[in-house]
Write an enzyme that holds these catalytic residues in place. Sequence first.
Site, short mmCIF file in Angstrom:
data_model
loop_
_atom_site.label_atom_id
_atom_site.label_comp_id
_atom_site.label_asym_id
_atom_site.label_seq_id
_atom_site.Cartn_x
_atom_site.Cartn_y
_atom_site.Cartn_z
N CYS A 193 21.68 61.15 28.46
CA CYS A 193 22.34 60.92 27.32
C CYS A 193 22.52 62.42 26.76
O CYS A 193 21.67 63.00 26.40
CB CYS A 193 21.25 60.19 26.24
SG CYS A 193 21.55 60.34 24.56
N CYS A 218 20.90 63.07 23.24
CA CYS A 218 19.29 63.46 23.52
C CYS A 218 19.26 64.86 23.96
O CYS A 218 18.17 65.24 23.45
CB CYS A 218 18.90 62.31 24.60
SG CYS A 218 19.35 60.56 24.07
#
Length: 107
Positions: free
Chosen positions: A33, A36
């Site tokens: 991600c 993230c």
Amino acid sequence: MSDKIVHLSDEAYEDVVINSKGAVLVDFWAPWCGPCKSLGPHLEAIAEEYDNVKVCKVNIDENNAWASRLSVMSIPTLVLYVNGEAVAKQIGYLDKAQLEDFIKNHI
């Protein structure tokens, strides 16, 4: 990576988060991600700078029971706990100032 960040398994979640006194910030994330990854350094800074907030990360690819239980549908998702109770949830990337505001507004 900060050694102050606690990487949680589903089995440890209740003991480390739910049974904690004080503030615990949990980041539900995955290694693939992009947002993230961008959030990571800000979480490390918070872990280093805020002694009153425990910062934890849950890799949803490896541990998804609590993510499912908390209806985490998008990542990153941050859940802030105070004395074992979820008090706030934030979905998506935050810069450091936004992250600090998110914490300060709820503890």
